[in-house]
Write an enzyme that holds these catalytic residues in place. Structure first.
Site, PDB file in Angstrom:
ATOM      1  N   GLU A  89     -84.780 -42.329  79.497  1.00  0.00           N
ATOM      2  CA  GLU A  89     -83.950 -42.798  78.463  1.00  0.00           C
ATOM      3  C   GLU A  89     -83.692 -44.673  78.047  1.00  0.00           C
ATOM      4  O   GLU A  89     -84.123 -45.045  76.648  1.00  0.00           O
ATOM      5  CB  GLU A  89     -82.703 -42.157  78.600  1.00  0.00           C
ATOM      6  CG  GLU A  89     -82.021 -40.635  77.959  1.00  0.00           C
ATOM      7  CD  GLU A  89     -82.409 -40.166  79.597  1.00  0.00           C
ATOM      8  OE1 GLU A  89     -83.333 -40.724  80.386  1.00  0.00           O
ATOM      9  OE2 GLU A  89     -82.441 -39.460  79.749  1.00  0.00           O
ATOM     10  N   LYS A 144     -80.410 -49.248  87.126  1.00  0.00           N
ATOM     11  CA  LYS A 144     -81.071 -49.153  88.990  1.00  0.00           C
ATOM     12  C   LYS A 144     -82.021 -49.563  89.180  1.00  0.00           C
ATOM     13  O   LYS A 144     -82.793 -50.449  89.871  1.00  0.00           O
ATOM     14  CB  LYS A 144     -79.656 -48.703  90.225  1.00  0.00           C
ATOM     15  CG  LYS A 144     -80.129 -49.021  90.682  1.00  0.00           C
ATOM     16  CD  LYS A 144     -79.177 -48.052  92.134  1.00  0.00           C
ATOM     17  CE  LYS A 144     -79.491 -47.366  93.676  1.00  0.00           C
ATOM     18  NZ  LYS A 144     -79.288 -46.665  94.130  1.00  0.00           N
ATOM     19  N   GLY A 202     -75.758 -45.405  91.932  1.00  0.00           N
ATOM     20  CA  GLY A 202     -75.362 -45.457  90.401  1.00  0.00           C
ATOM     21  C   GLY A 202     -73.884 -44.629  89.363  1.00  0.00           C
ATOM     22  O   GLY A 202     -73.309 -46.273  88.798  1.00  0.00           O
ATOM     23  N   ARG A 203     -73.307 -44.227  90.196  1.00  0.00           N
ATOM     24  CA  ARG A 203     -72.334 -43.809  89.579  1.00  0.00           C
ATOM     25  C   ARG A 203     -71.072 -44.717  90.187  1.00  0.00           C
ATOM     26  O   ARG A 203     -70.163 -44.493  89.354  1.00  0.00           O
ATOM     27  CB  ARG A 203     -72.166 -42.729  89.834  1.00  0.00           C
ATOM     28  CG  ARG A 203     -72.363 -41.607  91.307  1.00  0.00           C
ATOM     29  CD  ARG A 203     -72.329 -40.125  91.131  1.00  0.00           C
ATOM     30  NE  ARG A 203     -72.628 -39.831  92.127  1.00  0.00           N
ATOM     31  CZ  ARG A 203     -73.786 -39.180  92.681  1.00  0.00           C
ATOM     32  NH1 ARG A 203     -74.444 -39.832  92.385  1.00  0.00           N
ATOM     33  NH2 ARG A 203     -73.768 -39.423  93.878  1.00  0.00           N
ATOM     34  N   HIS A 234     -53.305 -30.388  71.236  1.00  0.00           N
ATOM     35  CA  HIS A 234     -53.583 -29.657  69.619  1.00  0.00           C
ATOM     36  C   HIS A 234     -55.119 -29.238  69.721  1.00  0.00           C
ATOM     37  O   HIS A 234     -55.410 -29.152  68.788  1.00  0.00           O
ATOM     38  CB  HIS A 234     -53.257 -30.718  68.162  1.00  0.00           C
ATOM     39  CG  HIS A 234     -52.346 -31.065  68.390  1.00  0.00           C
ATOM     40  ND1 HIS A 234     -51.576 -30.495  67.820  1.00  0.00           N
ATOM     41  CD2 HIS A 234     -51.310 -32.203  68.585  1.00  0.00           C
ATOM     42  CE1 HIS A 234     -50.212 -30.286  67.223  1.00  0.00           C
ATOM     43  NE2 HIS A 234     -50.131 -31.974  68.141  1.00  0.00           N
ATOM     44  N   LYS A 266     -85.242 -34.418  84.663  1.00  0.00           N
ATOM     45  CA  LYS A 266     -86.341 -35.418  84.644  1.00  0.00           C
ATOM     46  C   LYS A 266     -87.436 -35.121  84.908  1.00  0.00           C
ATOM     47  O   LYS A 266     -88.269 -36.013  83.833  1.00  0.00           O
ATOM     48  CB  LYS A 266     -86.190 -36.507  85.488  1.00  0.00           C
ATOM     49  CG  LYS A 266     -84.830 -37.192  84.938  1.00  0.00           C
ATOM     50  CD  LYS A 266     -84.820 -38.239  86.103  1.00  0.00           C
ATOM     51  CE  LYS A 266     -83.103 -39.032  86.726  1.00  0.00           C
ATOM     52  NZ  LYS A 266     -82.775 -39.549  87.494  1.00  0.00           N
ATOM     53  N   GLU A 313     -71.447 -35.151  89.262  1.00  0.00           N
ATOM     54  CA  GLU A 313     -72.983 -35.674  90.321  1.00  0.00           C
ATOM     55  C   GLU A 313     -72.422 -35.586  91.866  1.00  0.00           C
ATOM     56  O   GLU A 313     -73.285 -35.816  92.520  1.00  0.00           O
ATOM     57  CB  GLU A 313     -73.104 -36.434  89.872  1.00  0.00           C
ATOM     58  CG  GLU A 313     -75.416 -37.457  89.793  1.00  0.00           C
ATOM     59  CD  GLU A 313     -75.449 -38.254  89.093  1.00  0.00           C
ATOM     60  OE1 GLU A 313     -75.841 -37.640  87.904  1.00  0.00           O
ATOM     61  OE2 GLU A 313     -75.506 -39.767  89.201  1.00  0.00           O
TER      62      GLU A 313
HETATM   63  O1  F6P Z   1     -78.577 -38.576  85.525  1.00  0.00           O
HETATM   64  C1  F6P Z   1     -79.087 -39.729  87.693  1.00  0.00           C
HETATM   65  C2  F6P Z   1     -79.328 -41.208  87.702  1.00  0.00           C
HETATM   66  O2  F6P Z   1     -79.908 -42.020  88.486  1.00  0.00           O
HETATM   67  C3  F6P Z   1     -77.388 -41.766  87.637  1.00  0.00           C
HETATM   68  O3  F6P Z   1     -76.998 -41.693  89.788  1.00  0.00           O
HETATM   69  C4  F6P Z   1     -77.575 -42.972  87.534  1.00  0.00           C
HETATM   70  O4  F6P Z   1     -76.447 -43.340  87.254  1.00  0.00           O
HETATM   71  C5  F6P Z   1     -78.144 -42.861  85.917  1.00  0.00           C
HETATM   72  O5  F6P Z   1     -79.752 -42.076  86.503  1.00  0.00           O
HETATM   73  C6  F6P Z   1     -79.283 -43.856  85.781  1.00  0.00           C
HETATM   74  O6  F6P Z   1     -80.098 -44.155  86.438  1.00  0.00           O
HETATM   75  P1  F6P Z   1     -80.522 -46.038  86.729  1.00  0.00           P
HETATM   76  O7  F6P Z   1     -79.750 -46.767  86.548  1.00  0.00           O
HETATM   77  O8  F6P Z   1     -81.961 -46.114  87.965  1.00  0.00           O
HETATM   78  O9  F6P Z   1     -81.232 -45.871  85.549  1.00  0.00           O
END
Ligand code: F6P
Length: 569
Positions: free
Chosen positions: A232, A226, A287-288, A404, A532, A373
């Site tokens: 990452e 987003k 995002g979620r 199990h 972060k 979240e």
């Molecule tokens: O972990 C926080 C967060 O902002 C989530 O809400 C989101 O889904 C994820 O990081 C990834 O964010 P982006 O899509 O901006 O890379």
């Protein structure tokens, strides 16, 4: 001009006061629920059934081809009536309308929350700040359809003229969990020629191991973020690009092997992706909740656009249900009520999601983010620290594996863990008698949790086994199951796209409704920011390029040990 400003000011005041700010524990109904809890907390689940032979019918709901059985929960009709009143007191209907009509209910980010528009397959107009958002959504749908068709029919070629065979979605959190969960759940609907892979972890192992499985000539990277700034994802995206260039791809070939899904076109261009290869979405998609946006592009390619559309259709049907049904028939609202009942009155700290479907193995992980979240908050909408519990810990694994592993604790441990069992009448896999056995386990577990096993029953079992009275005395207490462990059973006809879409939307709405009652903002996630920022600050220290001065003693100790040990290899 003045009139105009005044309208804007008034409008923003309305926006900010959109959601109620009621502390649920101060409502009249909360007090009544507290008294009611005292009355029924020790009542056995089996007693509820003894009293009402129609309990299953009373507490079951049907939605299309899904049955939801709430009857094995510690509640009566009066409990649900009280929750209906509580939800009214907390202005649930108004809040639902604000969400569906683009109210800026994500107050701390000053954003609307319109993921429901992304699955509004009726295409009826939805206005945000005077603009019909369905027009741009429709354009992106078309773009996704055209692109995914070209991938599937082989028209989109790689740099050596071969069709694309592998899609690597590079994203994390909502830009990974949703599409991956759906791709896994809908395995029987996979396109034969296309395989999707999902890389999220910054641990190089994730990207490196995935790259071993693909050919640079035939793979397409979807960089899904987003913000397009997530550490990452950007690190993984850069490594993917380096690998592609090293393996023979040229700078000019990037356009046929890299596409972006984002709200940030500037950063996408900066990364080197042609804006024509960008699929947009909007800041009003959390995002979620972004699975429903162009973040679902890998699904269009891996399942086909028509399957993706059915997923949206299923979710849309649930949206209509949630928006229109009264509490008595509203499945997400009832799920929300039951969750609050256990969290705030029975002091349950977690909820287990237990799909009896191997392909749903990422479902609990997906809703870990969705739920934790969203509702893992402790400041209310009045900026006050809450003095009651909010979102529970969500966890789970597919049955029967969980049986199990951790079911022991659910059956005989000290915690109350409300469980959602999810299963299907038909399996896509006709193999021997696997499916009836799987479902027998589903039903057996919910029965065992509810009924338990009394001392008398355990004793007669041991006697029937020929144990001596001394042997029985030794072991008897350990053989007892208290029972009355709550569960909800969700039984679908088959796990298809529509059913999955409806189920996901149902859990989303449950989370939203709970956030309204808990008086928290469910659509921000400030709690992920601190870590972060610190990680970014620590990178040069871990690389040995900056001093750890100013850090706490433990962090300095860890850094020193890391740097020292790294010299020994
Ligand atoms: O972990 C926080 C967060 O902002 C989530 O809400 C989101 O889904 C994820 O990081 C990834 O964010 P982006 O899509 O901006 O890379």
């Amino acid at each position: 001009m003045e009139i105009c400003i005044s309208i804007i000011v008034q409008h923003s005041l309305i926006i900010y006061s959109m959601l109620s700010k009621i502390n649920p524990t101060t409502t009249q109904t909360w007090e009544k629920l507290t008294a009611h809890y005292q009355q029924i907390k020790d009542k056995k689940l089996t007693e509820f059934f003894d009293e009402d032979p129609l309990r299953f019918e009373t507490f079951s709901q049907r939605f299309k081809n899904i049955l939801i059985d709430f009857s094995k929960n510690q509640l009566g009709k009066d409990t649900m009536e009280l929750f209906s009143r509580l939800f009214n007191e907390c202005k649930i209907s108004e809040s639902i309308e604000h969400q569906f009509t683009g109210g800026k209910i994500n107050r701390t980010e000053n954003r609307a929350v319109l993921h429901t528009a992304l699955r509004n397959i009726s295409k009826s107009p939805i206005y945000l700040e005077g603009k019909n958002v369905m027009l741009s959504i429709n354009e992106v749908w078309k773009q996704m359809e055209v692109f995914s068709n070209k991938i599937i029919n082989g028209e989109h070629k790689g740099y050596t003229g071969k069709p694309i065979s592998d899609i690597i979605n590079v994203g994390i959190g909502g830009s990974d969990l949703g599409p991956q969960m759906v791709y896994e759940a809908l395995k029987p609907y996979h396109q034969k020629r296309i395989k999707c892979h999902y890389v999220s972890n910054i641990d190089g192992a994730h990207m490196a191991e995935t790259l071993k499985k693909v050919n640079p000539e035939t793979c397409l990277f979807i960089i899904a973020s987003k913000t397009f700034t997530t550490q990452e994802t950007m690190t993984n995206a850069n490594s993917a690009r380096d690998w592609f260039l090293e393996k023979g791809g040229g700078i000019n070939d990037i356009s046929s092997h890299f596409v972006a899904v984002s709200t940030n076109s500037e950063k996408v261009v900066e990364f080197g992706i042609d804006p024509n290869n960008m699929f947009v979405f909007w800041d009003w998609v959390g995002g979620r909740y972004s699975l429903w946006s162009s973040i679902g592009l890998s699904l269009c390619c891996g399942l086909g656009f028509s399957s993706y559309w059915k997923l949206l259709e299923g979710a849309h049907e649930m949206d209509i249900h949630f928006r229109n049904e009264s509490f008595e028939n509203n499945i997400p609202l009832q799920m929300a009520a039951i969750g609050i009942w256990y969290t705030n009155f029975f002091e349950a700290e977690s909820e287990a999601i237990l799909p009896y479907d191997q392909n749903m193995h990422r479902f609990a992980a997906y809703f870990q983010q969705g739920n934790m979240e969203s509702n893992g908050k402790s400041v209310d909408r009045n900026s006050k620290k809450v003095d009651y519990s909010t979102g529970p810990i969500i966890w789970g694994e597919p049955g029967t594996n969980g049986q199990h592993a951790f079911y022991q604790l659910i059956h005989q441990g000290t915690h109350t863990i409300p469980c959602d069992f999810i299963g299907f009448v038909n399996s896509h896999y006709q193999m021997g008698d696997h499916h009836p056995k799987l479902m027998a386990n589903f039903f057996a577990q919910t029965e065992a949790l509810m009924k338990g096993k009394s001392k008398i029953e355990a004793q007669s079992e041991l006697e029937a086994m020929g144990k001596t009275s001394n042997e029985i005395k030794e072991i008897l207490d350990f053989k007892v199951f208290e029972g009355s462990k709550p569960s909800t059973s969700i039984l679908g006809e088959i796990l298809d796209e529509k059913t999955l879409g409806s189920l996901i939307a149902c859990y989303e709405h449950k989370i939203f409704a709970q956030g309204i009652v808990w008086n928290i903002y469910s659509y921000d996630q400030w709690g992920v920011e601190l870590g972060k920022a610190l990680a970014n600050e620590l990178v040069p220290m871990v690389k040995g390029k900056a001093t750890s001065k100013g850090k706490d003693a433990s962090t300095i100790g860890l850094l020193n040990a890391y740097l020292e040990l790294s010299k020994s290899r």
